[in-house]
Design a protein around this motif. Sequence first.
Motif, PDB file in Angstrom:
ATOM      1  N   UNK A  68       6.135   1.425 -10.643  1.00 33.32           N
ATOM      2  CA  UNK A  68       4.762   1.541 -10.172  1.00 33.32           C
ATOM      3  C   UNK A  68       4.240   0.206  -9.650  1.00 33.32           C
ATOM      4  N   UNK A  69       4.640  -0.890 -10.248  1.00 34.71           N
ATOM      5  CA  UNK A  69       4.202  -2.213  -9.787  1.00 34.71           C
ATOM      6  C   UNK A  69       4.729  -2.476  -8.383  1.00 34.71           C
ATOM      7  N   UNK A  70       5.988  -2.138  -8.155  1.00 34.34           N
ATOM      8  CA  UNK A  70       6.579  -2.297  -6.831  1.00 34.34           C
ATOM      9  C   UNK A  70       5.836  -1.438  -5.814  1.00 34.34           C
ATOM     10  N   UNK A  71       5.579  -0.187  -6.153  1.00 32.93           N
ATOM     11  CA  UNK A  71       4.859   0.715  -5.256  1.00 32.93           C
ATOM     12  C   UNK A  71       3.506   0.133  -4.875  1.00 32.93           C
ATOM     13  N   UNK A  72       2.763  -0.323  -5.844  1.00 34.64           N
ATOM     14  CA  UNK A  72       1.417  -0.837  -5.584  1.00 34.64           C
ATOM     15  C   UNK A  72       1.447  -2.102  -4.736  1.00 34.64           C
ATOM     16  N   UNK A  73       2.527  -2.845  -4.808  1.00 32.05           N
ATOM     17  CA  UNK A  73       2.617  -4.074  -4.013  1.00 32.05           C
ATOM     18  C   UNK A  73       2.610  -3.782  -2.509  1.00 32.05           C
ATOM     19  N   UNK A  74       2.842  -2.528  -2.135  1.00 30.15           N
ATOM     20  CA  UNK A  74       2.840  -2.139  -0.716  1.00 30.15           C
ATOM     21  C   UNK A  74       1.464  -1.670  -0.235  1.00 30.15           C
ATOM     22  N   UNK A  75       0.472  -1.727  -1.089  1.00 27.74           N
ATOM     23  CA  UNK A  75      -0.862  -1.217  -0.776  1.00 27.74           C
ATOM     24  C   UNK A  75      -1.436  -1.776   0.523  1.00 27.74           C
ATOM     25  N   UNK A  76      -1.200  -3.028   0.818  1.00 31.12           N
ATOM     26  CA  UNK A  76      -1.731  -3.660   2.028  1.00 31.12           C
ATOM     27  C   UNK A  76      -0.637  -3.943   3.060  1.00 31.12           C
ATOM     28  N   UNK A  77       0.441  -3.190   2.991  1.00 32.52           N
ATOM     29  CA  UNK A  77       1.558  -3.390   3.912  1.00 32.52           C
ATOM     30  C   UNK A  77       1.145  -3.034   5.350  1.00 32.52           C
ATOM     31  N   UNK A  78       1.635  -3.774   6.337  1.00 33.16           N
ATOM     32  CA  UNK A  78       1.288  -3.451   7.722  1.00 33.16           C
ATOM     33  C   UNK A  78       1.901  -2.130   8.210  1.00 33.16           C
ATOM     34  N   UNK A  79       2.958  -1.653   7.555  1.00 38.45           N
ATOM     35  CA  UNK A  79       3.557  -0.380   7.939  1.00 38.45           C
ATOM     36  C   UNK A  79       2.725   0.737   7.305  1.00 38.45           C
ATOM     37  N   UNK A  80       2.112   1.619   8.103  1.00 41.02           N
ATOM     38  CA  UNK A  80       1.157   2.606   7.587  1.00 41.02           C
ATOM     39  C   UNK A  80       1.671   3.489   6.448  1.00 41.02           C
ATOM     40  N   UNK A  81       2.914   3.964   6.541  1.00 42.51           N
ATOM     41  CA  UNK A  81       3.423   4.834   5.472  1.00 42.51           C
ATOM     42  C   UNK A  81       3.476   4.096   4.139  1.00 42.51           C
ATOM     43  N   UNK A  82       3.979   2.865   4.142  1.00 39.51           N
ATOM     44  CA  UNK A  82       4.063   2.091   2.902  1.00 39.51           C
ATOM     45  C   UNK A  82       2.664   1.786   2.363  1.00 39.51           C
ATOM     46  N   UNK A  83       1.748   1.446   3.263  1.00 42.38           N
ATOM     47  CA  UNK A  83       0.378   1.151   2.844  1.00 42.38           C
ATOM     48  C   UNK A  83      -0.269   2.384   2.207  1.00 42.38           C
ATOM     49  N   UNK A  84      -0.043   3.544   2.804  1.00 36.80           N
ATOM     50  CA  UNK A  84      -0.610   4.779   2.264  1.00 36.80           C
ATOM     51  C   UNK A  84      -0.008   5.098   0.891  1.00 36.80           C
ATOM     52  N   UNK A  85       1.300   4.976   0.766  1.00 35.93           N
ATOM     53  CA  UNK A  85       1.960   5.248  -0.519  1.00 35.93           C
ATOM     54  C   UNK A  85       1.520   4.238  -1.575  1.00 35.93           C
ATOM     55  N   UNK A  86       1.427   2.968  -1.185  1.00 36.21           N
ATOM     56  CA  UNK A  86       0.978   1.944  -2.123  1.00 36.21           C
ATOM     57  C   UNK A  86      -0.442   2.196  -2.598  1.00 36.21           C
ATOM     58  N   UNK A  87      -1.307   2.620  -1.686  1.00 30.75           N
ATOM     59  CA  UNK A  87      -2.695   2.938  -2.053  1.00 30.75           C
ATOM     60  C   UNK A  87      -2.759   4.132  -2.997  1.00 30.75           C
ATOM     61  N   UNK A  88      -1.922   5.134  -2.740  1.00 31.09           N
ATOM     62  CA  UNK A  88      -1.886   6.310  -3.618  1.00 31.09           C
ATOM     63  C   UNK A  88      -1.414   5.911  -5.016  1.00 31.09           C
TER      64      UNK A  88
END
Length: 131
Positions: A68-88
């Motif tokens: 979960x920590x890894x997932x959340x680290x993508x919250x502000x990723x420039x790639x939209x899919x990763x950013x969306x998954x990280x935000x979720x």
Amino acid sequence: LVEELELKTLRELIEENYVEPLRPYFNLAELNASTIPLDVMQEMVLAVRKIGTVELDRFAQSRGYDDIVSLISYKDDPFPQFAQEGSRGFELRSLYWSVFTKFNEGVATGVVEFPRTAEGIIAMFPTLTWE
């Protein structure tokens, strides 16, 4: 211990770590802070916390993240899919732990009655979905 927890379902973990130690108290009218020894309550709250961590990690791993920590680290990723998954992941982790915190506080003060079944425990927490 974490490796062992990860091999079991949420229901199995709850039944082993949460419900089973409470079985001697099931004949009581209510399962709460006044009817269950403090050490048993503390052990069960810790078990629910461990279960929560495993479930959040499993959720993240369902999309290839380490935890979960890894997932959340993508919250502000420039790639939209990763950013969306990280935000979720961030949203669900926050929601999950707010429910756990309220449960923990309620148990400590005697306001929250202990659920009598694994289903009751599971029902307290949000369903982890990507939508």
